[in-house]
Structure formats: structure tokens, C-alpha cells
Design a protein around this motif. Structure first.
Motif, short mmCIF file in Angstrom:
data_model
loop_
_atom_site.label_atom_id
_atom_site.label_comp_id
_atom_site.label_asym_id
_atom_site.label_seq_id
_atom_site.Cartn_x
_atom_site.Cartn_y
_atom_site.Cartn_z
N SER A 5 -25.69 -6.33 8.26
CA SER A 5 -25.81 -7.28 7.17
C SER A 5 -25.46 -6.67 5.83
O SER A 5 -25.52 -7.33 4.83
CB SER A 5 -27.24 -7.81 7.11
N THR A 6 -25.10 -5.42 5.80
CA THR A 6 -24.65 -4.80 4.57
C THR A 6 -23.41 -4.02 4.84
O THR A 6 -23.10 -3.66 5.95
CB THR A 6 -25.73 -3.85 3.99
N SER A 7 -22.64 -3.74 3.80
CA SER A 7 -21.37 -3.05 3.95
C SER A 7 -21.54 -1.58 3.70
O SER A 7 -22.30 -1.16 2.84
CB SER A 7 -20.36 -3.62 2.95
N PHE A 132 -23.39 -5.93 -0.94
CA PHE A 132 -22.61 -7.15 -0.91
C PHE A 132 -23.11 -8.15 -1.93
O PHE A 132 -22.51 -9.18 -2.16
CB PHE A 132 -22.60 -7.78 0.49
N PRO A 190 -25.12 -12.07 6.57
CA PRO A 190 -26.25 -11.23 6.18
C PRO A 190 -27.21 -11.96 5.25
O PRO A 190 -27.26 -11.70 4.06
CB PRO A 190 -25.59 -10.04 5.50
N ARG A 537 -15.24 -5.44 7.77
CA ARG A 537 -16.60 -5.23 7.26
C ARG A 537 -16.71 -5.72 5.81
O ARG A 537 -17.69 -6.38 5.44
CB ARG A 537 -16.96 -3.75 7.36
N TYR A 538 -15.72 -5.41 5.01
CA TYR A 538 -15.77 -5.83 3.60
C TYR A 538 -15.72 -7.36 3.50
O TYR A 538 -16.50 -7.97 2.76
CB TYR A 538 -14.60 -5.22 2.83
N HIS A 540 -16.55 -9.55 5.71
CA HIS A 540 -17.78 -10.12 6.26
C HIS A 540 -18.85 -10.22 5.19
O HIS A 540 -19.48 -11.27 5.00
CB HIS A 540 -18.26 -9.24 7.42
N ASP A 541 -19.04 -9.15 4.44
CA ASP A 541 -20.06 -9.16 3.40
C ASP A 541 -19.66 -10.05 2.23
O ASP A 541 -20.51 -10.70 1.60
CB ASP A 541 -20.35 -7.74 2.93
N TYR A 545 -21.73 -13.18 0.73
CA TYR A 545 -22.05 -13.33 -0.69
C TYR A 545 -21.59 -14.69 -1.20
O TYR A 545 -22.34 -15.40 -1.90
CB TYR A 545 -21.38 -12.21 -1.48
#
Length: 644
Positions: A5-7, A132, A190, A537-538, A540-541, A545
Motif C-alpha cells: 500500500s505504499t511505494s 503516496f 492503498p 509500483r509508482y 499504483h500509488d 492517491y
């Protein structure tokens, strides 16, 4: 790929915290750990990851010890999921079940109220500790684009003919050892539930990942990384450095910095791709395969080198399984008008999903009209997720082809293509996967998916327009007749008969789009240098947001709230037509798509004819999302209504 849930990627430290609401309760009132504890836990978490180390986003957080509040004390505002399990399989032309506007269960239009503590719609403690949520500096403060350096070779780009990457790819032996490796993991935005899970892990409540129940995960294809390579699996990601590679992001629209949220329609091109095109026309321009002179050799090497890069990028067994076309639309038409005409007849059935782009519907309609075949449709639930139970009931011995998207262009839903393909094969059918919206967001391996055909467009993955790809299993392509006739695809011609070349040349009649194929190879090089895992990954967060910024705005209804999503946010705003919202955003330099997105059936499933669709890429930032949200918030308050 276990989604967190975090980058783990460094994001520039914000210059200022967002203003807190005057009525916001302190973190302790919401049962949250204090800011210092969250910062310490998050830093420990990221240091424990491969290639870890404290992110700059955490550098300001205090490391002083503090008592830990159990993660279970966090309230969970997530509404219960409502699967529309009663929807039966659809046949094209039958009425489509609808949900009337404002009455769609499972959508995220209702804003959670228990945790709102600031303008971002998230608790102040979250905003201080999670990367994020940390706002980036204003787009106007980004460094200007730096011109690319001179090319290193007077004749060839390094590795062109052999499709070598620029030094960042895994060794060949390592790649071979990890082919066909598919993992299934839960993918979630997240929000508070995910944060609670992560905090539980940080507090030691779980020492090992819990296996995801078989058949319930959505599949992401990734290579298994040997332990020795774990420390360098994800090189540092700097969004501002990435932005400097895209010169068009320095443009201004209506006096404002361009904010490009129309990436699902087309993506922008890095300077490396622009330079590669210029280099081709300056040093290599020639037709291919047909002459003994030097420029023909250079152009052929560049073109075939691009084919090899595509094969490696999507995990094909051989470059001979890669056919260059104009885009995903032409790719699907090629399959329909060659393999389809050869193998689908009267009474046969073609299965598509309700999520499909028109390009994966119309060619099959045309084929069905010609042959007397029938089209069947996989329905979706109220969140925009495919109902796999209904899909299984549609399969039968008359099914000849299943054609589905991997990522919905209208909703962002990620579909479980590996499972869909496997079920199709069990029924004796072939499977085509539309990867136009997936290849730029996640790692794809066509052998692991086991798709018979896979298609995508270059311009959706930072390459030029006018170039696309059909992947097909070699034995299927060899048994499939050519589509067009002409030069380049023949071995011998007399007035009595024609002998065709082998695959892939027999499908590439005439002079192809040589330069843009080379540009696609350069775009793939660029994506691989950045790292597709970094990008996934980037984004996704960033999607999480953006979801948390838009969802609480009064009147906003998010359309498509699947648990597994890529970087698309479709929404409507009460009291405004989508084109009005799009026009208001354009006044602030924000580019979004407003309309039906060439996916009318899925929008009508939700009782809509159009939505506003921001779609994200790895060069977008939280600060840009803030501009989008501020315009929508202003419209929601009735201030500055767009002029009709």
C-alpha cells in the motif's frame, strides 16, 4: 509481485504540508499511531525491502520511539463489496442490465467521513508518513527539459541488431530461468484496510505473506528474481528525472503547465524515442530486405532489431512470432480476417467481455455477419469486474475464440487473463488478449499467459503512432493464410501461382512503417531502463492517491471500482456533463478524455453514455492530481461552472 500500500520509490520531499481542516480531529482521536511512530515504522518497513533504504519522503519524520496503537484500531470505511452475481451471460443484441445513475452499489461515490482530516481527504498522520500521499512540488518548479546527448555510434544504436538493452536488463541466463513464471497476488488500492495490513506487518503480526486463495487472485506476470539480484531489483525511481525526459511536458496550455491525464488515449514520447527517429531518417533511411547497399543493411538491422526487442519485452518464444501492424485495431482485424475466416463458421461462437473497446467488438461482429457465427458476452458486476462463473457457463464445444482485454480502457479493470485463457483452452477454443492498455503499466509474458494471440499499440507505450504488434504462437501463424498481398511477403510469383514467405514476413505486405517500428524499439529500451516494476509500483500509488482525492468530493461518482485496477479513473460529476468538466479542466491546462472512450457497452452497463476519464502514467505527479481535484472541487461547489 506483492503489491503494497505504499511505494518504495523516492518521491521528492514536499515543500509544504496541505492545510488541515479546522474541524479535523487529532490523529489520536481517530485511534491512529502518532506521526513519529508512523514515520519510524514506515522507515523500518522500507529499509527491510530489497534495495531498501529510507525514502526522502520519510526523512523529516522523527525516529523517536513511541507507543504503538494496534492497527486493528483503525476504522474501515470501505463499503461491503456487492457482486452482481445474478447477471447471466449476455448475447449481443440482448438487453444489457443497467444501474441507474446515482444508484450504483459498489461504486465509490460516497465519501468516507470518519477519517477525513485535511484537504487531501486522508488523516494528517497518513499524509505525514506515507509517500503516496506526500504532495510533490508544483509542476511549475520542475527543472526544464535537458536535451539528450549525442548518440554514441555513427552507424548503429548499441545493441540494435541483437536487441540488447542499455545495460539494465537481467542477464540472459537469469531471464531464461524465469520464463513462464506467473504469480497471483491480491491487488488493492492503498486505503485504510491496506494501511492496517501494512502496519500489522510492521508490528510483527505477520512474519510471512499469507497465500492468496487459489482462483481468487488476479495474475501479474513477473520473473522470479534470484536472491543475489534482489538488492538491485528496483533501481531508484525519480519522477522529476523521468519528466525531464519528455519535452512536451514543458508545454503550456492556456498559460498553465500542461498536465497530461489522457494517457489511455495516447502517451507522450521521451527524448530518446524522438532522437532515435531523427537518427533513423538522418543515417539509416532505406527500404528493407531488398538491397545489398549499406543503408538497406542498416535499416533492416534496425527494423529486425526492434522486432527482437518486442519479442523479449512481451516474452515471446521467437521474434518470428511478432508481426508489425499499424496498431491494436489493425492487429485484431488481421486475426479476424485471416485466422477467423479460416476457423470460424456458421453456428460457432465467439466470446468477448462487456469491458471491450470497440476495436475488440466490431471485427468479430463483421466476422459473425459473414459466417453466421454468434457472439456471446461475459458480464461484469457492479464494480466492473468480470463474472468468471458466468464466463464458464458461456463456454461450450461451439466456442472457437475468446477475445478479452487485459485492462479496460474505460474503467481500468485488470482482468485475470491467465485464468480466462486456461478456461478457453479447456473448452478447445483459442484466446486473443488485447494488451493495448496493459503493456505500459505491468510486466507481460505471453507464454506465461499462454495467449494464442496478443495485440498492442506502440503509441500507448511511449512509442510513435502508426505502429503496433500482433503476437501469435508460431504454429498457429504458420497455418494461417496471409491477409494482404504484395511485395515483401512473397518468395516467388508467376502468373500461375504465388509462393509466400514464412512468418512473420507473409503478414507484412508492402513497405512497412520502418521508422516507427524502430521508434517502438527505442521506447521499449526506455521503459526497460526505468523498470516496468518501478512504473507499476509508482502508478499504483499514484492511482490510489488520485482515488482518495476525487472520491470524497460531493457529487463525484467513480465508475469502475474493481479491486484490481490500472491507471484509469472514470467519473461523472452531478450537475455537469462530462464535456463541461473536461472543458473546465482544459482551462487549467489539464488534459482528460470526456466521452464514451470507444467502449459504449460497458458505460451503458452503468447507465451512462459518457464519463470524464483521467488516465495516469509514470510521469504524472501528486501535484498534478491536486490540480485536477481542485478544479473538480470548485465545480462541485458551483463556482466557475463551465460555459456550455
Amino acid at each position: 509481485m506483492t503489491w503494497r500500500s505504499t511505494s518504495t520509490m523516492p518521491i521528492p520531499t514536499p515543500t509544504a504540508n496541505p492545510p488541515a481542516s479546522a474541524s479535523a480531529p487529532p490523529a489520536s482521536a481517530a485511534g491512529l499511531p502518532d506521526e513519529a511512530t508512523l514515520g519510524q515504522l514506515a522507515s523500518e518497513f522500507f529499509r527491510a525491502l530489497p534495495g531498501g533504504g529510507t525514502s526522502p519522503a520519510f526523512s523529516a519524520a522523527s525516529a523517536s520511539p513511541a507507543s504503538q496503537t494496534p492497527p486493528s484500531s483503525l476504522p474501515d470505511p470501505t463499503p461491503a463489496a456487492s457482486a452482481d452475481a445474478g447477471v447471466s451471460g449476455l448475447t449481443l443484441g440482448e438487453p444489457v442490465p443497467r444501474i441507474q445513475p446515482g444508484a450504483a452499489p459498489g461504486t465509490a461515490s460516497a465519501a468516507p467521513t470518519t477519517l477525513v482530516a485535511n484537504e487531501l481527504g486522508v488523516p494528517e498522520a497518513y499524509a505525514a508518513a506515507l509517500p503516496f500521499i506526500a504532495p510533490l512540488s508544483s509542476p511549475t518548479s520542475l527543472p526544464p527539459h535537458a536535451p539528450a546527448g549525442a548518440v554514441s555510434s555513427p552507424y548503429y544504436f548499441l545493441g540494435e541488431a541483437t536487441a540488447l538493452s542499455s545495460g539494465h536488463a537481467a542477464p540472459a541466463a537469469e531471464r531464461r530461468a524465469t520464463e513462464n513464471h506467473v504469480v497471483a497476488h491480491p491487488f488493492e488500492l492503498p486505503g485504510d484496510s491496506a494501511l492496517r495490513r501494512v502496519l500489522g506487518e510492521l508490528a510483527g503480526e505477520r512474519t510471512a505473506p499469507t497465500a492468496h486463495p487459489a482462483g481468487t487472485g488476479y495474475y501479474f506476470v513477473e520473473p522470479a528474481i534470484p536472491a543475489a539480484a534482489a538488492a538491485t531489483r528496483f533501481p531508484a525511481f525519480d519522477v522529476n528525472a523521468v519528466r525531464r525526459d519528455f519535452p512536451i511536458l514543458a508545454e503550456r496550455v492556456n498559460g498553465k503547465p500542461l498536465i497530461w491525464f489522457d494517457n489511455a488515449a495516447t502517451t507522450h514520447k521521451p527524448q530518446a524515442v524522438i532522437d532515435r527517429l531523427a537518427y533513423f531518417y538522418t543515417h539509416e533511411n532505406s527500404n528493407i530486405h531488398r538491397a545489398a547497399h549499406e543503408l538497406a543493411a542498416r535499416a533492416t538491422d534496425a527494423y529486425e532489431g526492434a522486432r527482437s526487442k518486442v519479442a523479449r519485452f512481451i516474452g515471446a518464444a521467437s521474434p518470428d512470432e511478432v508481426i508489425f501492424v499499424r496498431g491494436a485495431t489493425e492487429a485484431i482485424n488481421l486475426v479476424a480476417k485471416t485466422w477467423g475466416r479460416q476457423n470460424i463458421g456458421e453456428g460457432d461462437e465467439i466470446i468477448v467481455s462487456l469491458l471491450e473497446h470497440h476495436a475488440n467488438i466490431v471485427p468479430w461482429q463483421q466476422l459473425a455477419a459473414e459466417t453466421g457465427a454468434r457472439i456471446r458476452v461475459i458480464p461484469v458486476d457492479d464494480k466492473g469486474q468480470l463474472l468468471l462463473g458466468e464466463y464458464q457457463r458461456l463456454l461450450n464445444d461451439r466456442t472457437k475464440l475468446v477475445a478479452v482485454t487485459q485492462v479496460s480502457n474505460a474503467l481500468g479493470t485488470v482482468t485475470p487473463v491467465a485464468e480466462i485463457v486456461e478456461l478457453a483452452h479447456r473448452a478447445g477454443a483459442k484466446a486473443l488478449v488485447d494488451g493495448a492498455q496493459s503493456v505500459s503499466h505491468m510486466r507481460v509474458n505471453v507464454q506465461a499467459i499462454d495467449a494464442d494471440f496478443f495485440v498492442f499499440s506502440g503509441h500507448k507505450v511511449f512509442a510513435p503512432t502508426g505502429i503496433g504488434v500482433v503476437y501469435g504462437k508460431r504454429d498457429i501463424l504458420e497455418a494461417t493464410p496471409p491477409w494482404q498481398g504484395g511485395g515483401n511477403m512473397i518468395a516467388d510469383v508467376t502468373f500461375e501461382r504465388t509462393l509466400y514467405q514464412g512468418v512473420p514476413n507473409k503478414f507484412e505486405a508492402g513497405t512497412g512503417n520502418i521508422a516507427d517500428a524502430v521508434g517502438l524499439g527505442a521506447a521499449i529500451d526506455y521503459v526497460e531502463r526505468v523498470g516496468i516494476e518501478n512504473i507499476a509500483r509508482y502508478e499504483h500509488d499514484l492511482l490510489a492517491y488520485a482515488t482518495q482525492r476525487l472520491a470524497p468530493i460531493p457529487g463525484v461518482r467513480l465508475v469502475g471500482t474493481a479491486e484490481h485496477k490500472a491507471s484509469v479513473l472514470s467519473f461523472v460529476l452531478a450537475g455537469y456533463r462530462p464535456e463541461e468538466v473536461g472543458r473546465a479542466l482544459n482551462e487549467e491546462g489539464v488534459a482528460v478524455r470526456s466521452g464514451h472512450h470507444c467502449a459504449q457497452p460497458i458505460l451503458r452497463r452503468f447507465g451512462l453514455e459518457a464519463t470524464v476519464r483521467p488516465s495516469l502514467a509514470f510521469y504524472n505527479t501528486c501535484a498534478e492530481v491536486d490540480v485536477l481535484a481542485s478544479v473538480v472541487q470548485r465545480l462541485a461547489r458551483g463556482k466557475g461552472r463551465a460555459v456550455v
